[in-house]
Design a protein around this motif. Structure first.
Motif, PDB file in Angstrom:
ATOM      1  N   MET A   1       0.883  -1.208   0.060  1.00 40.84           N
ATOM      2  CA  MET A   1       0.016   0.025   0.023  1.00 40.84           C
ATOM      3  C   MET A   1       0.927   1.313  -0.027  1.00 40.84           C
ATOM      4  O   MET A   1       2.080   1.433   0.437  1.00 40.84           O
ATOM      5  CB  MET A   1      -0.832   0.040   1.563  1.00 40.84           C
ATOM      6  N   CYS A   2       0.589   2.202  -0.604  1.00 37.90           N
ATOM      7  CA  CYS A   2       1.049   3.544  -0.657  1.00 37.90           C
ATOM      8  C   CYS A   2       1.068   4.241   0.838  1.00 37.90           C
ATOM      9  O   CYS A   2      -0.189   4.104   1.412  1.00 37.90           O
ATOM     10  CB  CYS A   2       0.572   4.288  -1.876  1.00 37.90           C
ATOM     11  N   CYS A  22       3.881   2.707  -3.419  1.00 36.69           N
ATOM     12  CA  CYS A  22       4.526   1.246  -3.158  1.00 36.69           C
ATOM     13  C   CYS A  22       4.618   0.758  -4.458  1.00 36.69           C
ATOM     14  O   CYS A  22       4.232   0.975  -5.757  1.00 36.69           O
ATOM     15  CB  CYS A  22       3.173   0.120  -2.617  1.00 36.69           C
ATOM     16  N   TYR A  25       1.967  -0.110  -6.933  1.00 37.19           N
ATOM     17  CA  TYR A  25       1.443   0.974  -7.906  1.00 37.19           C
ATOM     18  C   TYR A  25       2.459   1.080  -9.138  1.00 37.19           C
ATOM     19  O   TYR A  25       2.049   1.671  -9.985  1.00 37.19           O
ATOM     20  CB  TYR A  25       1.227   2.342  -6.875  1.00 37.19           C
ATOM     21  N   CYS A  32      -3.878   2.142  -4.692  1.00 33.45           N
ATOM     22  CA  CYS A  32      -4.296   1.287  -3.647  1.00 33.45           C
ATOM     23  C   CYS A  32      -5.271   2.109  -2.928  1.00 33.45           C
ATOM     24  O   CYS A  32      -5.541   3.538  -3.013  1.00 33.45           O
ATOM     25  CB  CYS A  32      -3.137   1.138  -2.916  1.00 33.45           C
TER      26      CYS A  32
HETATM   27 ZN   LIG Z   1       0.153   1.160  -3.169  1.00 28.29          ZN
END
Ligand SMILES: [Zn+2]
Ligand SMILES: [Zn+2]
Length: 74
Positions: A1-2, A22, A25, A32
């Motif tokens: 996840m970012c 991340c 992505y 995300c």
């Molecule tokens: Zn992400």
């Protein structure tokens, strides 16, 4: 996840700013779900929407142009 930063401004608005994309992505370019990892409070700043700004001459032109289009519409 970012990783996202949630920034709160004096006017009460929030902005989300990504601090790290991340690998998922970067590979897929798919966003995300928003996961806030850091909170900031900018008590002495307005958000870009509420901040009084200087109007540029070209912005005035664009606004006039837009109004013209609206009156011509159906
Ligand atoms: Zn992400
Ligand atoms: Zn605001």
């Amino acid at each position: 996840m970012c990783d996202w930063i949630q920034r709160e401004f004096h006017c009460g608005h929030f902005r989300w700013i990504v601090s790290r994309w991340c690998p998922d992505y970067l590979r897929t370019q798919l966003r995300c779900p928003l996961s806030v990892t850091h909170y900031e409070f900018r008590g002495d700043e307005q958000c870009s929407h509420c901040k009084p700004r200087q109007t540029q001459p070209w912005e005035k032109f664009i606004r006039q142009h837009t109004n013209l289009n609206q009156t011509v519409g159906p």
